[in-house]
Design a protein around this motif. Structure first.
Motif, short mmCIF file in Angstrom:
data_model
loop_
_atom_site.label_atom_id
_atom_site.label_comp_id
_atom_site.label_asym_id
_atom_site.label_seq_id
_atom_site.Cartn_x
_atom_site.Cartn_y
_atom_site.Cartn_z
N TYR A 223 0.93 -1.31 -0.01
CA TYR A 223 0.08 0.05 -0.12
C TYR A 223 0.78 1.21 -0.01
CZ TYR A 223 0.76 0.90 4.89
OH TYR A 223 1.66 1.25 6.28
N THR B 154 8.56 11.27 3.75
CA THR B 154 8.86 12.42 4.81
C THR B 154 10.26 12.41 5.42
OG1 THR B 154 6.63 12.01 5.45
CG2 THR B 154 7.82 13.74 6.43
N THR C 123 3.98 11.00 6.50
CA THR C 123 3.12 11.59 5.51
C THR C 123 2.10 12.41 6.07
OG1 THR C 123 3.42 10.12 3.69
CG2 THR C 123 1.53 11.05 3.86
N GLU D 62 11.95 2.16 14.40
CA GLU D 62 11.15 3.19 13.77
C GLU D 62 9.69 2.88 14.62
OE1 GLU D 62 9.73 2.52 9.74
OE2 GLU D 62 9.83 0.29 9.92
#
Ligand code: PDD
Length: 285
Positions: free
Chosen positions: A33, A209, A245, A179
């Motif tokens: 995705y 980003t 994002t 992360e």
């Protein structure tokens, strides 16, 4: 949610949008995705997201469901039909529908669905301070692929929510932060260096980003190192923030119940947040 969804070649009312029960995305999480920001009606960082989608598909040997040029048209049409000005577009590609069997099917066509969500990006880009917890990273060995197999992320995210936090920073077996569950992790170390884990070892998703922040930080001559950092280093850090994002540059002011620095968004975090907000405006100017 937007009123209209795109499902395999058709625009349908969101409430009626459906895929087959034997879609391999549903059965095996066999799909990938992307989430793109839409600001003032325009797609943000489209080339980066499309390049990453291409990489995810190639890594899993899933064919493009339509050509990249057609996808660009379909995304815009989905945005237009939903009259979306600010928010996100979600797109998902699975290997398609086939009778349940583990190996790749011979004749399935990849399936593409898209939905949109309205969101006020103006408040988000203001960088609302937030809190995180740390949790063990329980994911598979390829978090660099933007796969829809997000169960470990959901479990960790639920834990964060129950702790009153926005994000869970996942920690590998050696004690280093990989992360967040839906964002990349950054600190400004006790020595004043901006730090984030390198994407080279396939241990994190290479955030779009994240790449933008690396660019603006380099241009602004911020001292920068790409290397993993430990939870102990986070606790001693001057500043911390996360990027995605939908979050842009979000200051992290508390980790595991302890203040980061003085508990306020730090100067480098604020500077990078401002530069990313300016970059966003420049893309729609
Ligand atoms: N998440 N790391 C993970 C695990 C992510 O899921 C995401 C994005 C990021 C940041 O990537 P980017 O800057 O390209 O958004 C890092 C999306 C937004 C999501 O799952 O909703």
């Amino acid at each position: 949610m937007g009123r209209i969804a795109y499902v395999n070649g058709r625009y349908v009312p969101h409430a009626e949008a459906a895929v087959h029960i034997e879609d391999r995305g549903y059965q095996f999480a066999d799909g990938v995705y992307e989430v793109l920001a839409v600001y003032k009606g325009k797609l943000i960082d489209e080339p980066g997201h499309i390049e990453r989608l291409d990489r995810s598909l190639r890594e899993l040997r899933i064919d493009w469901p339509v050509t990249p040029r057609v996808l660009a048209v379909l995304m815009r049409e989905t945005i237009r039909r939903n009259r979306l000005t600010d928010g996100t577009i979600y797109l998902q590609v699975t290997r398609g529908v086939a009778s349940r069997s583990h190996p790749f099917p011979d004749d399935a066509a990849p399936a593409l669905v898209m939905t949109v969500k309205a969101k006020d990006l103006n408040t988000l880009k203001g960088g609302i301070p937030t809190k995180v917890i740390t949790v063990p990273d329980q994911r598979w060995a390829r978090p660099d692929i933007k796969s829809v197999a997000l169960l470990p992320n959901c479990l960790a995210q639920q834990q964060a929510k129950e702790a009153g936090c926005y994000e869970a920073w996942q920690v590998d077996r050696d004690g280093y932060v990989t992360e967040g569950t839906m964002s990349n992790a950054w600190i400004v170390s006790a020595k004043g260096e901006l730090m984030t884990r390198s994407a080279d070892g396939n241990t994190i998703l290479n955030g779009i980003t994240r790449l933008a922040v690396l660019d603006v930080a380099k241009a602004a001559k911020v001292k920068l190192v790409q290397r993993p950092f430990t939870v102990a280093e986070v606790k001693k850090a001057r500043e911390a923030f996360l990027t995605s994002t939908t979050s842009f540059v979000k200051p992290v002011v508390e980790v595991d119940g302890r203040k980061v620095g003085n508990g306020e968004p730090g100067p480098i975090t604020r500077q990078l947040g401002k530069l990313i907000a300016e970059r966003l405006e420049a893309q729609v100017a």
